[in-house]
Design a protein around this motif. Structure first.
Motif, short mmCIF file in Angstrom:
data_model
loop_
_atom_site.label_atom_id
_atom_site.label_comp_id
_atom_site.label_asym_id
_atom_site.label_seq_id
_atom_site.Cartn_x
_atom_site.Cartn_y
_atom_site.Cartn_z
N GLY A 1 52.18 48.56 39.88
CA GLY A 1 51.56 47.34 40.38
C GLY A 1 50.30 47.52 41.20
O GLY A 1 49.74 46.54 41.70
N SER A 2 49.83 48.75 41.34
CA SER A 2 48.59 48.96 42.07
C SER A 2 47.41 48.47 41.25
O SER A 2 47.33 48.74 40.05
N THR A 3 46.50 47.77 41.90
CA THR A 3 45.37 47.17 41.20
C THR A 3 44.04 47.75 41.69
O THR A 3 43.92 48.24 42.81
N ASN A 4 43.07 47.65 40.79
CA ASN A 4 41.71 48.09 41.11
C ASN A 4 40.75 47.12 40.44
O ASN A 4 40.95 46.74 39.28
N TYR A 5 39.74 46.68 41.19
CA TYR A 5 38.78 45.71 40.67
C TYR A 5 37.37 46.22 40.85
O TYR A 5 37.06 46.92 41.83
N SER A 6 36.50 45.83 39.95
CA SER A 6 35.09 46.10 40.17
C SER A 6 34.61 45.18 41.29
O SER A 6 35.15 44.09 41.50
N ASP A 7 33.59 45.62 42.00
CA ASP A 7 33.09 44.83 43.12
C ASP A 7 32.61 43.45 42.67
O ASP A 7 32.70 42.48 43.42
N SER A 8 32.11 43.37 41.45
CA SER A 8 31.53 42.12 40.98
C SER A 8 32.56 41.03 40.74
O SER A 8 32.21 39.84 40.66
N VAL A 9 33.84 41.39 40.63
CA VAL A 9 34.86 40.37 40.36
C VAL A 9 35.89 40.24 41.47
O VAL A 9 36.76 39.36 41.41
N LYS A 10 35.82 41.09 42.47
CA LYS A 10 36.79 41.04 43.57
C LYS A 10 36.79 39.65 44.22
O LYS A 10 35.74 39.09 44.49
N GLY A 11 37.99 39.15 44.45
CA GLY A 11 38.12 37.84 45.07
C GLY A 11 38.06 36.69 44.08
O GLY A 11 38.37 35.55 44.44
N ARG A 12 37.65 36.96 42.84
CA ARG A 12 37.56 35.89 41.84
C ARG A 12 38.54 36.11 40.69
O ARG A 12 39.05 35.16 40.11
N PHE A 13 38.77 37.37 40.35
CA PHE A 13 39.66 37.70 39.22
C PHE A 13 40.95 38.30 39.75
O PHE A 13 40.95 39.00 40.78
N THR A 14 42.05 38.05 39.03
CA THR A 14 43.33 38.63 39.38
C THR A 14 43.98 39.20 38.13
O THR A 14 44.12 38.49 37.13
N ILE A 15 44.36 40.46 38.20
CA ILE A 15 45.04 41.10 37.09
C ILE A 15 46.54 41.17 37.40
O ILE A 15 46.94 41.36 38.56
N SER A 16 47.35 41.00 36.37
CA SER A 16 48.79 41.09 36.53
C SER A 16 49.39 41.61 35.23
O SER A 16 48.71 41.63 34.20
N ARG A 17 50.64 42.05 35.29
CA ARG A 17 51.29 42.56 34.08
C ARG A 17 52.75 42.15 34.06
O ARG A 17 53.35 41.86 35.09
N ASP A 18 53.29 42.16 32.86
CA ASP A 18 54.68 41.80 32.63
C ASP A 18 55.28 42.87 31.74
O ASP A 18 54.85 43.02 30.60
N ASN A 19 56.23 43.61 32.27
CA ASN A 19 56.80 44.74 31.52
C ASN A 19 58.10 44.35 30.84
O ASN A 19 59.19 44.67 31.32
N ALA A 20 57.99 43.68 29.75
CA ALA A 20 59.18 43.36 28.96
C ALA A 20 59.61 44.60 28.19
O ALA A 20 58.90 45.60 28.14
N GLN A 21 60.78 44.56 27.57
CA GLN A 21 61.30 45.75 26.90
C GLN A 21 60.49 46.15 25.68
O GLN A 21 60.13 47.31 25.51
N SER A 22 60.23 45.20 24.83
CA SER A 22 59.59 45.54 23.56
C SER A 22 58.09 45.29 23.56
O SER A 22 57.38 45.82 22.70
#
Length: 121
Positions: free
Chosen positions: A55-76
């Motif tokens: 769950g650690s995230t990293n953003y480019s400076d140009s999108v910080k505060g505007r973009f949000t990344i997330s993930r969903d780890n389903a089985q398949s």
């Protein structure tokens, strides 16, 4: 192999929002990093955001505060999302989903086909 299917691009006015989705299927058990990159016309592909399996995230400076990344780890199928707010014309680009697997101690990258994001002023 890993198959990546992206969706969610489109045309939006400046200040608007879009949500990109990427579904990763196939040999996904060793994926450790998922992310988004973009490439504008005449420019090199650049990092937008990444997220690790913990769950650690990293953003480019140009999108910080505007973009949000997330993930969903389903089985398949694993999913990675990019919520884009306060979009600017300079965000216009083809956005590519990327996943990285660890194979015999080496990193192997997979790329989606790309989805166009166009922000009008």
């Amino acid at each position: 192999q890993v198959q990546l299917v992206e969706s969610g691009g489109g045309l939006v006015q400046a200040g608007g929002s879009l949500r990109l989705s990427c579904a990763a299927s196939g040999i996904i058990f060793s994926i450790n990093v998922m992310g988004w990159y973009r490439q504008a016309p005449g420019k090199q592909r650049e990092l937008v955001a990444t997220i690790t399996s913990t769950g650690s995230t990293n953003y480019s400076d140009s999108v910080k505060g505007r973009f949000t990344i997330s993930r969903d780890n389903a089985q398949s199928t694993k999913y990675v999302y990019l919520e884009m707010n306060s979009l600017k014309p300079e965000d216009t680009a083809v956005y590519y989903c990327n996943v990285r697997r660890v194979v015999l101690g080496n990193f192997v990258n997979y790329w989606g086909q790309g989805t166009q994001v166009t922000v009008s002023s």
